[in-house]
Design a protein around this motif. Structure first.
Motif, mmCIF file in Angstrom:
data_model
loop_
_atom_site.group_PDB
_atom_site.id
_atom_site.type_symbol
_atom_site.label_atom_id
_atom_site.label_comp_id
_atom_site.label_asym_id
_atom_site.label_seq_id
_atom_site.Cartn_x
_atom_site.Cartn_y
_atom_site.Cartn_z
ATOM 1 N N TYR A 53 0.834 -1.198 0.000
ATOM 2 C CA TYR A 53 0.000 0.000 0.000
ATOM 3 C C TYR A 53 0.870 1.251 0.000
ATOM 4 C CZ TYR A 53 -4.109 -2.807 1.192
ATOM 5 O OH TYR A 53 -5.146 -3.711 1.172
ATOM 6 N N TYR A 74 -3.853 0.424 -2.655
ATOM 7 C CA TYR A 74 -3.382 -0.932 -2.890
ATOM 8 C C TYR A 74 -2.760 -1.027 -4.282
ATOM 9 C CZ TYR A 74 -3.714 -5.942 -3.996
ATOM 10 O OH TYR A 74 -3.450 -7.227 -4.386
ATOM 11 N N GLY A 111 -9.189 -1.200 2.261
ATOM 12 C CA GLY A 111 -8.656 -1.634 0.979
ATOM 13 C C GLY A 111 -8.973 -3.035 0.527
ATOM 14 N N LYS A 128 2.755 -1.137 4.334
ATOM 15 C CA LYS A 128 2.162 0.174 4.087
ATOM 16 C C LYS A 128 3.224 1.271 4.131
ATOM 17 C CE LYS A 128 -1.504 1.220 6.301
ATOM 18 N NZ LYS A 128 -2.358 1.485 7.481
#
Length: 761
Positions: free
Chosen positions: A131, A136, A165, A174
């Motif tokens: 991410y 995403y 997501g 992330k």
């Protein structure tokens, strides 16, 4: 082992794991009490470990309070340790493998707790979600991104899906970029190092008014190769990447935040070719002494040198409806294209050459509603993605060119919610769920042309068609998978410094179609081809304990987990005989659902600030991942002969850091000396043990010497990586029966030194 015995075994394991956690918890209280008098005398704000804030549950919480298996890295940590890209994090992450995929410089292969995906072809989704600011990334091409302009990186382990997501079955990584400040900010980072490394990152932001801020980053990363291609004379394993990012932030009032961003990157590195592990079967070509050297002759695809380009635009809107209620919208569109010359045999003749083109595009939209009350917190949202993954390539081998084209459309939507309730002052219950609908359609074409000059689609219009093996369209290949996946978590604040949690989570990844399927050579039936491969499903039970001791100078996180993994998607390639002469002359994709697997593991992370100058951190993880049902050829269960790839049983690391005050050029500052050692156990490259390619256990030693000015506006660092100069395999190809025999390996970086300068104007 019967199912009843297996169930008893699991119960014994979980009960012992729970007992171990509470034993640690009990001894932890004793440790804290025993140290309290000394800690009171010695501890102060400088010796306490800084609290790390994460947004793993869509709200800001300290790392020690969130009941989730997550590891976070701040920009400060990343800078001081000299981590260049996301794969550098793996040495300190429990039960995690991340590396550049075979034959590429910037495509990511990632596994967390035994779950992942090695093949970057169209039709396969990664088990680990990547991410970028809540967006995403549907495909792994270009995901080995250099780290710049980030506030922190969070790595979540286990199934994700009830909070944001796309549903990801193994975990999530992330990137969180920093928001711009109210003042002009200009930063420059330069790096020079071994193998001709020269990097530069320039970041600037400024307010245009009280409500508008703009900023951007321009980055260049360049390095010579670790080896040489003796056929082309070019560097092998070199690096040449350019990246840029632009952002504008709007703050019309205290309740509304809008950010519009655009980013792009281009990888112009040379093709990364493998190192042959065997002597040429026909030519007798010897094995080269340097594992980074190659004799590969393929240097272009469609007349284009190796190149990976990607770009994206996004819009983030956060609207504070009430003091405890926020509405968020995340909109994104992304594209990437890869020209990939893959020389499987790594020799100077056209023996097993695969020029390939990958193209991907995606559009996604997510809406979230977040509530953060005192006794109740929660998030609910909807998510939609429309993605296309396309690839085409030739297989030039033994006098023919086999052309393969795969075009896969994915449309998916989901509704999700997760809520936390305070049952008592110390007991918290979280429940969540996600309903996902995945739709996939595919067009797959496979044709054989005479000669090794290639097919018309790959640049040879004079090619003569010999046979069409596969010609299926979206009317033939389409499927829809639906699944509800729940999550339940119970958290208990056993004391002010100990948090215990237990969770049960289900994960899901939709089915699809192998874009390399061959209906003739691999004897795949039309009905089986139309069915495709089935969705994966996983359920994970986890118990964890997060503790702080000695007035927050020692932090420990421990988790044990058990996963039931079903219909495991195993993509692979097999050699085939296309003309019936008894000799393998091509290969085809064969994707199966392995059946069932059990995964048990433990993860321990610890950080200790022993004095105001000396600190240590460490990690240990153990995983027992095993197939319990794996139906092979002839409908025979071969589970006892199969292993989990990219999943070493043990990983560990320890890092020590010592700081002391030191003035430099008349400026006060702090000098930090750090050293770390990481251990990774034996790693299998495929589901079938392959001694020539599998990597035995190894250790990596890194060290850094960093001086930071007291106002943090200047930082100078010297970083040494892999100081013992260990050679270790991270990927490989295995086609021993084709042509000269293709058994080639790709290796991690050798010993490198880098001198960095960070300057904030």
């Amino acid at each position: 082992m019967t199912s009843s015995k297996q169930s008893k075994r699991n119960l014994v394991l979980l009960s012992r794991s729970a007992a171990a956690i509470f034993a640690i918890y009990g001894s932890g209280i004793g440790f804290a009490q025993a140290q309290s008098s000394d800690a009171t005398a010695k501890a102060n704000d400088d010796t306490q470990i800084s609290k790390v804030v994460v947004s793993a549950r869509r709200r800001e919480e300290t790392l020690q309070d969130v009941p989730v298996s997550v590891t976070a890295y701040s920009a400060e940590q990343l800078s001081k340790s000299g981590v260049a890209d996301i794969t550098g994090l793996v040495l300190t992450l429990p039960n995690t493998t991340m590396s550049a995929s075979r034959g590429t410089n910037s495509t990511l292969t990632s596994f967390i707790r035994g779950v992942g995906q090695q093949d970057p072809l169209a039709g396969f989704e990664s088990g680990v979600g990547i991410y970028l600011d809540d967006i995403y990334l549907a495909r792994p091409q270009g995901a080995v991104a250099d780290i710049y302009d980030v506030e922190r990186i969070e790595v979540l382990r286990g199934p994700q899906g009830t909070l944001y997501g796309r549903n990801t079955i193994g975990g999530a990584v992330k990137y969180v970029t920093r928001k711009m400040g109210p003042n002009t900010d200009v930063r420059l980072k330069t790096s020079v190092g071994s193998y001709g490394q020269m990097d530069g990152v320039l970041t600037a932001s400024t307010p245009l008014s009280e409500t508008v801020r703009v900023g951007g980053t321009l980055a260049k990363f360049k390095r010579n190769g670790f080896g040489t291609n003796f056929t082309t004379g070019e560097d092998n394993y070199n690096k040449d990447v350019t990246a840029a990012r632009l952002s504008a932030e709007f703050l019309p009032n205290s309740s509304l935040f809008i950010r519009v961003s655009a980013d792009t990157s281009q990888d112009d590195s040379n093709p990364k070719h493998g190192h042959r592990l065997t002597v040429g079967k026909i030519s007798g070509a010897p094995i080269l002494s340097n594992v980074y050297d190659s004799r590969a002759n393929l240097n272009t695809a469609l007349g284009h040198k190796q190149q990976v380009t990607q770009s994206g635009v996004s819009a983030l809107v956060e609207y504070q409806l009430e003091s405890d209620l926020m509405l968020k919208s995340v909109t994104s569109s992304r594209h990437d294209k890869s020209y990939a010359p893959i020389d499987f045999d790594s020799l100077g003749t056209v023996d097993f050459d695969v020029p390939a083109l990958y193209k991907n595009k995606q559009f996604s939209q997510e809406f979230q509603l977040t509530y953060t009350g005192k006794a109740f917190q929660g998030v609910a949202g909807v998510y939609y993605i429309d993605a296309n993954a396309y690839n085409k390539f030739d297989v030039r081998l033994l006098g023919t060119s086999t052309f393969t084209e795969g075009d896969i459309d994915t449309k998916a939507w989901a509704a999700f919610a997760d809520a936390s309730f305070d049952l008592t002052k110390d007991l918290n219950l979280s429940v969540g769920g996600r309903y996902t609908v995945d739709k996939r359609e595919a067009t797959i074409l496979r044709q054989i042309y005479l000669g090794t000059a290639g097919s018309p689609a790959m640049g040879n219009p004079a090619a003569i068609l010999f046979r069409t093996d596969t010609n299926l369209t979206k009317s033939d290949l389409h499927r829809e998978d639906k699944k509800f996946t729940p999550r339940v978590s119970l958290g208990w604040k056993a004391s002010a410094d100990q948090n215990v949690y237990a969770s049960w989570t289900e994960g899901f990844k939709g089915g699809g179609f192998d874009p390399r399927m061959n209906l003739v050579g691999s004897k795949l039936s039309l009905d089986k081809a139309k069915q495709g491969f089935l969705p994966e499903q996983i359920s994970t039970f986890e118990i964890g304990l997060k503790s702080a001791f000695a007035k927050n100078t020692v932090l420990t996180n421990v988790a044990v987990f058990h996963s039931d993994y079903k219909d495991v998607q195993i993509p692979g390639s097999v050699a085939i005989d296309t003309n019936g002469d008894g000799k393998d002359d091509s290969f085809a994709g064969v994707t199966t659902n392995a059946g069932k697997a059990k995964i048990d593991g433990i993860e321990l992370e610890a950080t200790a600030r022993l004095t105001d100058a000396f600190s240590m951190s460490g990690m240990f993880s153990y995983i027992d991942a095993r197939y319990t049902k794996y139906i092979g050829a002839g409908n025979i269960d071969v589970a006892n002969l199969r292993v989990f790839q990219n999943t070493p049983k043990q990983t560990a690391s320890v890092r020590a850091n010592y700081d002391w005050d030191m003035a430099l050029l008349g400026n006060s500052g702090k000098l930090s000396l750090s050293s770390s050692v990481a251990f990774r156990g034996k790693t299998y490259q495929f589901e079938t043990p392959t001694p020539i390619l599998d990597q035995d256990s190894y250790k990596l030693w890194d060290a850094s010497l960093v001086w930071s000015r007291s106002d943090n506006r200047v930082r100078v660092g010297l970083h040494g990586k892999n100081l013992s100069d260990v050679r270790y395999k991270v990927a490989g190809y295995l086609f021993p029966t084709l042509g000269e025999g293709s058994t080639t390996a790709f290796y991690g970086n050798p010993r490198t030194y880098t001198l960095t300068l960070d300057y904030r104007f």
